[in-house]
Design a protein around this motif. Structure first.
Motif, PDB file in Angstrom:
ATOM      1  N   CYS A  89      47.695 -32.026  -8.661  1.00 20.28           N
ATOM      2  CA  CYS A  89      46.864 -31.740  -9.832  1.00 20.28           C
ATOM      3  C   CYS A  89      46.174 -32.996 -10.329  1.00 20.28           C
ATOM      4  O   CYS A  89      46.548 -34.118  -9.975  1.00 20.28           O
ATOM      5  CB  CYS A  89      47.671 -31.077 -10.933  1.00 20.28           C
ATOM      6  SG  CYS A  89      48.930 -32.058 -11.712  1.00 20.28           S
ATOM      7  N   ALA A 141      43.731 -22.423 -10.048  1.00 23.21           N
ATOM      8  CA  ALA A 141      44.178 -23.274  -8.945  1.00 23.21           C
ATOM      9  C   ALA A 141      43.487 -22.799  -7.674  1.00 23.21           C
ATOM     10  O   ALA A 141      43.094 -21.631  -7.572  1.00 23.21           O
ATOM     11  CB  ALA A 141      45.691 -23.195  -8.772  1.00 23.21           C
ATOM     12  N   THR A 152      44.816 -28.066  -8.645  1.00 21.17           N
ATOM     13  CA  THR A 152      44.203 -27.696  -9.913  1.00 21.17           C
ATOM     14  C   THR A 152      43.660 -28.960 -10.566  1.00 21.17           C
ATOM     15  O   THR A 152      44.170 -30.054 -10.314  1.00 21.17           O
ATOM     16  CB  THR A 152      45.188 -26.961 -10.841  1.00 21.17           C
ATOM     17  OG1 THR A 152      44.476 -26.409 -11.952  1.00 21.17           O
ATOM     18  CG2 THR A 152      46.300 -27.865 -11.342  1.00 21.17           C
ATOM     19  N   ILE A 168      48.021 -25.919 -14.608  1.00 20.92           N
ATOM     20  CA  ILE A 168      49.136 -26.544 -13.899  1.00 20.92           C
ATOM     21  C   ILE A 168      50.206 -25.491 -13.614  1.00 20.92           C
ATOM     22  O   ILE A 168      50.779 -25.451 -12.522  1.00 20.92           O
ATOM     23  CB  ILE A 168      49.698 -27.738 -14.697  1.00 20.92           C
ATOM     24  CG1 ILE A 168      48.650 -28.852 -14.763  1.00 20.92           C
ATOM     25  CG2 ILE A 168      50.990 -28.254 -14.067  1.00 20.92           C
ATOM     26  CD1 ILE A 168      48.992 -29.967 -15.746  1.00 20.92           C
TER      27      ILE A 168
END
Length: 179
Positions: A89, A141, A152, A168
């Motif tokens: 992420c 995502a 993401t 997330i």
């Protein structure tokens, strides 16, 4: 690299230890990446932030010409070779872009839509590395099914914390589905 004072948005004096900081943030038992045994885990997730861009790789200074820390690279390759999912992420999708040419990742949008994506040029750099950047909003995502990589954008988007949290969470949920 250097320590950032996030209140002022500028470098500050002092040094930090990645393991000490990890233990502080995780509030628990952590171990050195060198001790990781891939067979004991179903997946791996890398957070993002300046720590990734400055310590896990040299993206903050060298952009697409960066190098990836040897332990980070070998960990990613080990999970990939074991066909176990990898979650990334914020800025950490650039790790996959450097280690897995041709993979698909997201760091948000490729244009600074409504001022929400001030680092949109990262998407172009990912494309220049031979990977495919998929535009996704902060609460979404992207799943690269072929490589079992889930990404993401998180803080690559200027958005309310609850939307970043949702994105997330979506990334983590998709990683767990692939595990």
């Amino acid at each position: 690299m250097h320590v950032v004072d996030h209140l002022k948005g500028s470098p500050s004096e002092g040094k930090r230890n990645v393991l000490v900081e990890s233990a502080r943030l995780a509030r628990g038992n952590i171990q050195d990446l060198a001790e990781l045994k891939v067979g004991e885990f179903d997946a791996v997730i890398f957070p993002g932030g300046f720590g990734v861009a400055k310590n896990l790789c040299s993206w903050a200074v060298e952009g697409k010409n960066c190098t990836v820390n040897d332990l980070v690279k070998s960990t990613l390759e080990a999970f990939h070779n074991a066909k176990k999912p990898i979650g990334l992420c914020c800025i950490s999708p650039v790790l996959a872009a450097k280690v897995f040419p041709g993979c698909e990742v997201t760091v948000g949008y490729s244009k600074n839509v409504d001022g929400r994506f001030p680092d949109a040029e990262t998407a172009a750099a990912i494309e220049e590395l031979g990977c495919k950047h998929i535009c996704k909003d902060v609460n979404e995502a992207h799943i690269d099914s072929a490589n079992k990589i889930v990404t993401t954008c998180a803080f690559m988007c200027k958005a309310p914390l609850h939307q970043i949290f949702d994105g997330i969470g979506t990334m983590v949920a998709e990683v767990l589905k692939l595990a």
